[in-house]
Design a protein around this motif. Structure first.
Motif, PDB file in Angstrom:
ATOM      1  N   ASN A  72      10.688   2.343  39.112  1.00 41.42           N
ATOM      2  CA  ASN A  72      10.838   3.775  38.887  1.00 41.42           C
ATOM      3  C   ASN A  72       9.518   4.289  38.333  1.00 41.42           C
ATOM      4  O   ASN A  72       9.098   3.907  37.240  1.00 41.42           O
ATOM      5  CB  ASN A  72      11.978   4.021  37.891  1.00 41.42           C
ATOM      6  N   ASP A  73       8.831   5.140  39.095  1.00 38.69           N
ATOM      7  CA  ASP A  73       7.539   5.692  38.698  1.00 38.69           C
ATOM      8  C   ASP A  73       7.694   7.136  38.271  1.00 38.69           C
ATOM      9  O   ASP A  73       8.390   7.917  38.933  1.00 38.69           O
ATOM     10  CB  ASP A  73       6.533   5.598  39.850  1.00 38.69           C
ATOM     11  N   LEU A  74       7.034   7.502  37.186  1.00 36.95           N
ATOM     12  CA  LEU A  74       7.064   8.885  36.731  1.00 36.95           C
ATOM     13  C   LEU A  74       5.764   9.219  36.027  1.00 36.95           C
ATOM     14  O   LEU A  74       4.995   8.338  35.629  1.00 36.95           O
ATOM     15  CB  LEU A  74       8.266   9.126  35.816  1.00 36.95           C
ATOM     16  N   THR A  75       5.525  10.499  35.871  1.00 35.74           N
ATOM     17  CA  THR A  75       4.321  10.999  35.208  1.00 35.74           C
ATOM     18  C   THR A  75       4.709  12.078  34.212  1.00 35.74           C
ATOM     19  O   THR A  75       5.828  12.609  34.244  1.00 35.74           O
ATOM     20  CB  THR A  75       3.319  11.569  36.223  1.00 35.74           C
ATOM     21  N   GLY A  76       3.787  12.432  33.332  1.00 38.20           N
ATOM     22  CA  GLY A  76       4.053  13.475  32.350  1.00 38.20           C
ATOM     23  C   GLY A  76       2.880  13.624  31.403  1.00 38.20           C
ATOM     24  O   GLY A  76       1.753  13.220  31.714  1.00 38.20           O
ATOM     25  N   SER A 112       8.250  13.938  30.104  1.00 38.83           N
ATOM     26  CA  SER A 112       8.195  14.027  31.563  1.00 38.83           C
ATOM     27  C   SER A 112       9.397  14.803  32.077  1.00 38.83           C
ATOM     28  O   SER A 112      10.495  14.687  31.515  1.00 38.83           O
ATOM     29  CB  SER A 112       8.202  12.625  32.181  1.00 38.83           C
ATOM     30  N   SER A 149       1.092   7.928  33.225  1.00 39.62           N
ATOM     31  CA  SER A 149       1.947   7.429  34.299  1.00 39.62           C
ATOM     32  C   SER A 149       2.708   6.225  33.771  1.00 39.62           C
ATOM     33  O   SER A 149       2.202   5.468  32.939  1.00 39.62           O
ATOM     34  CB  SER A 149       1.134   7.047  35.541  1.00 39.62           C
ATOM     35  N   ARG A 187       5.461   3.032  35.024  1.00 39.16           N
ATOM     36  CA  ARG A 187       6.302   2.285  35.964  1.00 39.16           C
ATOM     37  C   ARG A 187       7.277   1.469  35.141  1.00 39.16           C
ATOM     38  O   ARG A 187       6.887   0.655  34.305  1.00 39.16           O
ATOM     39  CB  ARG A 187       5.466   1.376  36.856  1.00 39.16           C
ATOM     40  N   ARG A 188       8.561   1.709  35.384  1.00 41.86           N
ATOM     41  CA  ARG A 188       9.628   1.004  34.677  1.00 41.86           C
ATOM     42  C   ARG A 188      10.521   0.368  35.733  1.00 41.86           C
ATOM     43  O   ARG A 188      11.043   1.058  36.611  1.00 41.86           O
ATOM     44  CB  ARG A 188      10.414   1.978  33.804  1.00 41.86           C
ATOM     45  N   ALA A 217      11.031  13.998  34.478  1.00 34.89           N
ATOM     46  CA  ALA A 217      11.963  12.991  34.960  1.00 34.89           C
ATOM     47  C   ALA A 217      12.753  12.335  33.835  1.00 34.89           C
ATOM     48  O   ALA A 217      13.654  11.529  34.093  1.00 34.89           O
ATOM     49  CB  ALA A 217      11.211  11.917  35.752  1.00 34.89           C
ATOM     50  N   LEU A 218      12.414  12.658  32.568  1.00 34.62           N
ATOM     51  CA  LEU A 218      13.103  12.083  31.417  1.00 34.62           C
ATOM     52  C   LEU A 218      13.981  13.137  30.752  1.00 34.62           C
ATOM     53  O   LEU A 218      13.524  14.253  30.498  1.00 34.62           O
ATOM     54  CB  LEU A 218      12.099  11.545  30.393  1.00 34.62           C
TER      55      LEU A 218
END
Length: 298
Positions: free
Chosen positions: A232-236, A257, A223, A225-226, A259-260
């Motif tokens: 902006n939270d994302l997982t992968g 991810s 996980s 958080r940037r 999201a990337l």
């Protein structure tokens, strides 16, 4: 001597007379704990941060170390938005370069002497140095700052690209959760990640958690958080690779991810710091306030 030390050779380049070639590095780092004497910081003084301007002088050809000049200012944080300076000074001394080999890495370090004290700075590449502790490990910083210094002006990156190879994730020491935090510049990395950033974005706040399966120890996702103007939270998923554009033996964390648009890469330093890389596997240089180095919190 630390058990990490395997080989500490004679200077690669001998000391010369004060020369005309110079290279300057800048940084804002956490305050040092066990090397205060070198920086002329009282043992009892509060030291949350330190600003550096380090100039290395060589001979005219630029290949024989000679002397150094270090301007430093240290201080403490009064609150989240205010810091207080405890004074600045300029130190002078000599330096040389030596080859150092430990269990986890090998390469060139710069050794700086001031009166009876000395420090070591690991040479990551032409643009970056990182402070080494008395145990010969790369120093981990805080959630706000790292111990990486950036050359100014920067030299262009090499045209070489990384030849990624899969590595055993067990080579990254740690238990079920590994956490890195830090603050970095904004624009260069966002452009490399193909993410739009506003013109006034000058820093990013990071928190990366790498998860492992408790039984097998294998990667079990991440996980992130940037924070720019907002979080902006994302997982992968994550994996461990070997090799960068400049070091074929370096261990690299790869983050993928949905999201990337492209993966994120970070080179491990003694398992304690994560040097962010661009898509070609080059270390990203920072500025006088922030580096592209994240620090292991747990």
């Amino acid at each position: 001597m630390s058990k990490l030390l395997l080989l500490f050779l004679s200077p690669v380049a001998c000391q010369g007379q004060p020369g005309r070639a110079t290279v300057t590095y800048r940084a804002t780092t956490p305050g040092v704990a066990d090397q205060r004497s070198f920086f002329a910081i009282p043992d009892t003084g509060r030291c949350d941060f330190m600003k550096w301007k380090l100039t290395l002088h060589s001979d005219a050809a630029g290949n024989r170390p000679a002397s150094f000049t270090l301007w430093r200012e240290y201080g403490y944080y009064f609150d989240n938005r205010t810091d207080r300076s405890m004074g600045e000074t300029t130190l002078q001394g000599n330096w040389d370069s030596v080859y150092l080999q430990t269990v986890s890495r090998s390469g060139v370090v710069y050794r700086l002497w001031h009166e009876k004290d000395s420090i070591l700075l690991w040479r990551l590449n032409d643009n970056l140095l990182h402070l080494v502790g008395t145990d010969l490990q790369l120093l981990a910083g805080s959630a706000a700052q790292s111990f990486t210094l950036s050359r100014m002006p920067l030299l262009p990156a090499t045209i070489a690209t990384a030849a990624w190879q899969t590595a055993d994730a067990g080579l990254l020491p740690g238990k079920d959760t590994i956490e890195f935090q830090g603050r970095t510049p904004c624009q260069e990395l966002m452009a490399d990640q193909r993410i739009a950033a506003s013109a006034d974005c000058f820093k990013l706040k990071w928190k990366i958690l790498l998860f492992r399966d408790p039984q097998s120890g294998k990667p079990a996702g991440f996980s992130m958080r940037r924070v720019m103007s907002q979080a902006n939270d994302l997982t992968g998923s994550w994996s461990l690779l070997r090799g960068t554009a400049s070091d074929q033996n370096a261990l690299v964390v790869k983050l993928v991810s949905p999201a990337l648009a492209v993966p994120s890469y970070g080179q491990l330093g003694d398992g304690q710091v994560l040097f962010l890389l661009d898509q070609e596997g080059h270390l990203l240089p920072g500025n006088s306030e922030f580096s592209y180095t994240l620090n292991r919190i747990r």
